[in-house]
Design an enzyme around this catalytic site. Structure first.
Site, PDB file in Angstrom:
ATOM      1  N   SER A  39      35.805  10.232 139.460  1.00 18.37           N
ATOM      2  CA  SER A  39      37.354   9.075 137.507  1.00 18.37           C
ATOM      3  C   SER A  39      38.020  10.364 137.657  1.00 18.37           C
ATOM      4  O   SER A  39      38.157  11.441 137.884  1.00 18.37           O
ATOM      5  CB  SER A  39      36.212   8.368 136.722  1.00 18.37           C
ATOM      6  OG  SER A  39      35.846   9.558 135.541  1.00 18.37           O
ATOM      7  N   GLU A  66      42.502  10.235 135.721  1.00 23.35           N
ATOM      8  CA  GLU A  66      42.449   9.457 134.400  1.00 23.35           C
ATOM      9  C   GLU A  66      44.281   8.989 134.395  1.00 23.35           C
ATOM     10  O   GLU A  66      44.632  10.419 135.166  1.00 23.35           O
ATOM     11  CB  GLU A  66      42.786  10.096 133.102  1.00 23.35           C
ATOM     12  CG  GLU A  66      43.131   9.981 132.109  1.00 23.35           C
ATOM     13  CD  GLU A  66      42.639  10.718 130.781  1.00 23.35           C
ATOM     14  OE1 GLU A  66      41.679  10.868 130.354  1.00 23.35           O
ATOM     15  OE2 GLU A  66      43.861  11.601 130.306  1.00 23.35           O
ATOM     16  N   THR A  88      45.201   6.028 129.507  1.00 17.55           N
ATOM     17  CA  THR A  88      45.228   6.512 127.882  1.00 17.55           C
ATOM     18  C   THR A  88      46.338   5.683 127.156  1.00 17.55           C
ATOM     19  O   THR A  88      47.687   4.611 128.390  1.00 17.55           O
ATOM     20  CB  THR A  88      46.124   8.118 128.119  1.00 17.55           C
ATOM     21  OG1 THR A  88      46.955   7.700 128.103  1.00 17.55           O
ATOM     22  CG2 THR A  88      45.024   8.999 128.911  1.00 17.55           C
ATOM     23  N   ASP A 116      45.103   9.869 117.471  1.00 13.45           N
ATOM     24  CA  ASP A 116      46.004  11.091 116.842  1.00 13.45           C
ATOM     25  C   ASP A 116      47.009  10.136 116.278  1.00 13.45           C
ATOM     26  O   ASP A 116      47.114   9.521 116.738  1.00 13.45           O
ATOM     27  CB  ASP A 116      45.721  12.145 117.929  1.00 13.45           C
ATOM     28  CG  ASP A 116      45.017  13.546 118.026  1.00 13.45           C
ATOM     29  OD1 ASP A 116      43.916  13.448 117.354  1.00 13.45           O
ATOM     30  OD2 ASP A 116      45.726  13.494 119.695  1.00 13.45           O
ATOM     31  N   HIS A 167      35.380  18.399 117.711  1.00 13.77           N
ATOM     32  CA  HIS A 167      36.928  17.582 117.111  1.00 13.77           C
ATOM     33  C   HIS A 167      37.454  19.563 115.957  1.00 13.77           C
ATOM     34  O   HIS A 167      36.379  19.660 115.155  1.00 13.77           O
ATOM     35  CB  HIS A 167      36.722  16.825 116.685  1.00 13.77           C
ATOM     36  CG  HIS A 167      37.771  15.311 116.440  1.00 13.77           C
ATOM     37  ND1 HIS A 167      38.558  16.382 115.052  1.00 13.77           N
ATOM     38  CD2 HIS A 167      38.260  14.767 116.835  1.00 13.77           C
ATOM     39  CE1 HIS A 167      39.963  15.556 115.174  1.00 13.77           C
ATOM     40  NE2 HIS A 167      39.658  14.171 116.324  1.00 13.77           N
ATOM     41  N   PHE A 207      48.783  22.255 126.656  1.00 18.98           N
ATOM     42  CA  PHE A 207      47.382  21.706 126.450  1.00 18.98           C
ATOM     43  C   PHE A 207      46.377  22.279 125.235  1.00 18.98           C
ATOM     44  O   PHE A 207      45.767  21.515 124.694  1.00 18.98           O
ATOM     45  CB  PHE A 207      46.998  22.176 127.517  1.00 18.98           C
ATOM     46  CG  PHE A 207      46.592  21.819 129.336  1.00 18.98           C
ATOM     47  CD1 PHE A 207      47.790  20.944 129.545  1.00 18.98           C
ATOM     48  CD2 PHE A 207      46.666  22.576 130.283  1.00 18.98           C
ATOM     49  CE1 PHE A 207      48.345  20.327 130.448  1.00 18.98           C
ATOM     50  CE2 PHE A 207      47.067  22.378 131.718  1.00 18.98           C
ATOM     51  CZ  PHE A 207      47.628  20.993 131.844  1.00 18.98           C
ATOM     52  N   HIS A 259      35.301  13.830 135.281  1.00 19.56           N
ATOM     53  CA  HIS A 259      36.727  12.647 135.175  1.00 19.56           C
ATOM     54  C   HIS A 259      38.367  13.718 135.760  1.00 19.56           C
ATOM     55  O   HIS A 259      38.025  14.695 134.201  1.00 19.56           O
ATOM     56  CB  HIS A 259      36.270  12.601 133.567  1.00 19.56           C
ATOM     57  CG  HIS A 259      37.829  11.365 133.292  1.00 19.56           C
ATOM     58  ND1 HIS A 259      37.468  10.179 133.573  1.00 19.56           N
ATOM     59  CD2 HIS A 259      38.610  10.930 132.447  1.00 19.56           C
ATOM     60  CE1 HIS A 259      38.622   9.446 133.331  1.00 19.56           C
ATOM     61  NE2 HIS A 259      39.233  10.466 131.983  1.00 19.56           N
TER      62      HIS A 259
HETATM   63  P1  FAD Z   1      36.217  10.129 116.329  1.00 19.99           P
HETATM   64  O1  FAD Z   1      35.169   9.591 116.291  1.00 19.99           O
HETATM   65  O2  FAD Z   1      36.959   9.060 114.765  1.00 19.99           O
HETATM   66  O3  FAD Z   1      36.390  10.842 115.128  1.00 19.99           O
HETATM   67  C1  FAD Z   1      37.229  11.896 114.777  1.00 19.99           C
HETATM   68  C2  FAD Z   1      36.629  12.591 113.172  1.00 19.99           C
HETATM   69  O4  FAD Z   1      36.109  12.056 112.403  1.00 19.99           O
HETATM   70  C3  FAD Z   1      35.419  13.946 114.199  1.00 19.99           C
HETATM   71  O5  FAD Z   1      35.866  15.064 113.762  1.00 19.99           O
HETATM   72  C4  FAD Z   1      34.523  13.065 113.637  1.00 19.99           C
HETATM   73  O6  FAD Z   1      33.794  14.115 113.448  1.00 19.99           O
HETATM   74  C5  FAD Z   1      34.652  12.324 112.295  1.00 19.99           C
HETATM   75  N1  FAD Z   1      33.784  11.163 111.818  1.00 19.99           N
HETATM   76  C6  FAD Z   1      33.469  10.746 113.198  1.00 19.99           C
HETATM   77  N2  FAD Z   1      33.042   9.111 112.567  1.00 19.99           N
HETATM   78  C7  FAD Z   1      33.340   9.515 110.732  1.00 19.99           C
HETATM   79  C8  FAD Z   1      32.801   9.287 109.574  1.00 19.99           C
HETATM   80  N3  FAD Z   1      31.984   8.313 109.687  1.00 19.99           N
HETATM   81  N4  FAD Z   1      32.550   9.662 108.096  1.00 19.99           N
HETATM   82  C9  FAD Z   1      33.513  10.844 108.350  1.00 19.99           C
HETATM   83  N5  FAD Z   1      34.017  11.838 109.456  1.00 19.99           N
HETATM   84  C10 FAD Z   1      33.918  10.327 110.568  1.00 19.99           C
HETATM   85  N6  FAD Z   1      44.575   9.598 121.940  1.00 19.99           N
HETATM   86  C11 FAD Z   1      44.907   8.957 122.466  1.00 19.99           C
HETATM   87  O7  FAD Z   1      45.809   8.419 121.489  1.00 19.99           O
HETATM   88  N7  FAD Z   1      45.762   7.854 123.389  1.00 19.99           N
HETATM   89  C12 FAD Z   1      44.060   7.963 124.406  1.00 19.99           C
HETATM   90  O8  FAD Z   1      44.707   7.947 125.239  1.00 19.99           O
HETATM   91  C13 FAD Z   1      43.382   9.558 124.356  1.00 19.99           C
HETATM   92  N8  FAD Z   1      42.794   9.775 125.188  1.00 19.99           N
HETATM   93  C14 FAD Z   1      41.534  10.512 124.895  1.00 19.99           C
HETATM   94  C15 FAD Z   1      40.526  10.513 126.009  1.00 19.99           C
HETATM   95  C16 FAD Z   1      39.564  11.148 125.907  1.00 19.99           C
HETATM   96  C17 FAD Z   1      38.203  11.473 126.802  1.00 19.99           C
HETATM   97  C18 FAD Z   1      39.449  11.563 125.020  1.00 19.99           C
HETATM   98  C19 FAD Z   1      38.488  13.424 124.634  1.00 19.99           C
HETATM   99  C20 FAD Z   1      40.076  12.523 123.252  1.00 19.99           C
HETATM  100  C21 FAD Z   1      41.380  11.535 123.548  1.00 19.99           C
HETATM  101  N9  FAD Z   1      42.130  10.834 122.885  1.00 19.99           N
HETATM  102  C22 FAD Z   1      42.992   9.880 122.863  1.00 19.99           C
HETATM  103  C23 FAD Z   1      42.616  11.624 121.443  1.00 19.99           C
HETATM  104  C24 FAD Z   1      41.538  11.809 120.798  1.00 19.99           C
HETATM  105  O9  FAD Z   1      41.748   9.930 120.408  1.00 19.99           O
HETATM  106  C25 FAD Z   1      41.535  12.294 119.200  1.00 19.99           C
HETATM  107  O10 FAD Z   1      41.253  13.533 119.452  1.00 19.99           O
HETATM  108  C26 FAD Z   1      40.875  12.060 118.066  1.00 19.99           C
HETATM  109  O11 FAD Z   1      41.478  12.799 117.157  1.00 19.99           O
HETATM  110  C27 FAD Z   1      39.207  11.789 117.688  1.00 19.99           C
HETATM  111  O12 FAD Z   1      39.296  10.589 118.553  1.00 19.99           O
HETATM  112  P2  FAD Z   1      37.544  10.130 118.262  1.00 19.99           P
HETATM  113  O13 FAD Z   1      37.609   8.950 118.922  1.00 19.99           O
HETATM  114  O14 FAD Z   1      37.015  11.078 118.673  1.00 19.99           O
HETATM  115  O15 FAD Z   1      37.701  10.055 116.755  1.00 19.99           O
END
Ligand code: FAD
Length: 300
Positions: A20, A22, A53, A114, A157, A224, A274
């Site tokens: 895949s 991106e 993204t 983020d 993370h 990066f 990916h």
């Molecule tokens: P979460 O799953 O919410 O986790 C974030 C943090 O909170 C982690 O430390 C986790 O352990 C903690 N956490 C989760 N749930 C809970 C809870 N219930 N209680 C307490 N703590 C909790 N960012 C963009 O802006 N745009 C994009 O298009 C984008 N694409 C991405 C694609 C990939 C493949 C990856 C790996 C990352 C991407 N990101 C993107 C970055 C991502 O949005 C950030 O890294 C963000 O900080 C974490 O997202 P997450 O979905 O893992 O968050």
């Protein structure tokens, strides 16, 4: 844990390894032309899916929706729309999800996102929005028959206090309905393998697709690391630094390193790769070609 409607999960289970790619939404007309050239080159490989993204904020978000819709309408590709909770109320998120559904987009990569100040800045949820990806995931699930992906972090993370909580929250996303996960970029295969072992030890079998990001220019490396938190191998940084003024040599070094990583990941049973293109797919297409040459039958 498999849901009806997740064609991506089905492919990962039935016919791995899946390739895949991106892309990111372009900011200019020239960027849009480059993106569409890249999409057409990748389309010829018939990958399992492509993803687009979602910007940290501002106008690029509308472009994510537009590009994803256009891929659905005008290509043979399956697009996965990234969606984040940053700066959105639940009402706005519902509206975007509805736009995807109306356009025939069937797959969403659900992310928290983020903070607009960057990955290291403090996280503040929208007052009427979500704090964690798992909450957005539940909304997407309730909103239609979408295939759902989530993020995974081979080096955990950056804001997770420890591995135990990182894995617990990751597994919670899988149990809430994620069909598969895609990792953050990383440069040490062992980090992916350890993550996979930790997730399996927690009783979770959701497929985790490793992301491959060929580093071909030393000037990219600091960025990066800043964006992803990924640690970068000293030897690779040194070789890229020596090739600083030779783009062809940098390309070769990055492609060779990423090909070696990809071969090892596939040999270790990764369900797919990916490939992060940065809308310039030459390096990932070379990696794909290298793998096809090395593997038989061919990698899809
Ligand atoms: P979460 O799953 O919410 O986790 C974030 C943090 O909170 C982690 O430390 C986790 O352990 C903690 N956490 C989760 N749930 C809970 C809870 N219930 N209680 C307490 N703590 C909790 N960012 C963009 O802006 N745009 C994009 O298009 C984008 N694409 C991405 C694609 C990939 C493949 C990856 C790996 C990352 C991407 N990101 C993107 C970055 C991502 O949005 C950030 O890294 C963000 O900080 C974490 O997202 P997450 O979905 O893992 O968050």
């Amino acid at each position: 844990m498999t849901r009806e409607g997740s064609a991506v999960r089905d492919l990962l289970d039935r016919d791995p390894p899946c390739f895949s790619f991106e892309f990111f939404p372009p900011k200019t007309d020239a960027g849009a032309r480059a993106l569409w050239r890249a999409i057409r080159r990748v389309e010829a490989l018939a990958p399992a899916f492509v993803s687009v993204t979602y910007g940290a904020g501002g106008s690029s978000r509308g472009r994510t929706v537009e590009v994803t819709k256009r891929i659905t309408a005008e290509t043979t590709l399956r697009p996965i729309a990234h969606l984040t909770a940053v700066g959105h109320s639940v009402t706005e998120l519902r509206h975007i999800i509805g736009q995807y559904a109306d356009a025939g987009v069937r797959d969403v990569l659900v992310l928290r996102g983020d903070p607009p100040g960057g990955p290291g800045a403090p996280w503040t949820a929208h007052p009427d929005g979500f704090s964690h990806a798992v909450d957005l995931l539940s909304l997407v699930r309730r909103s239609g028959d979408f295939g759902i992906g989530v993020a995974a972090f081979p080096e955990r993370h950056p804001r997770s206090p420890d591995w135990e909580s990182d894995i617990r929250h990751f597994v919670a996303k899988c149990r809430a309905g994620a069909d598969y996960a895609i990792t953050q970029m990383f440069f040490h295969v062992e980090d992916y393998l350890r993550l996979r072992d930790r997730v399996a030890a927690a009783g979770c079998d959701t497929p985790i697709i490793p992301a491959i990001m060929p580093a071909t220019d030393i000037r990219q490396v600091g960025r990066f690391a800043q964006l992803s938190g990924a640690s970068f191998p000293d030897g690779l940084a040194h070789r890229l630094d020596q090739a600083r003024h030779g783009p062809a040599a940098g390309h070769r070094i990055g492609v060779d390193h990423a090909t070696t990583m990809a071969e090892r990941l596939l040999a270790e049973g990764a369900p797919g790769l990916h490939c992060i293109t940065l809308n310039r797919p030459a390096a990932v297409l070379d990696i794909h070609r290298n793998l096809q040459t090395a593997r038989s039958p061919s990698v899809r």
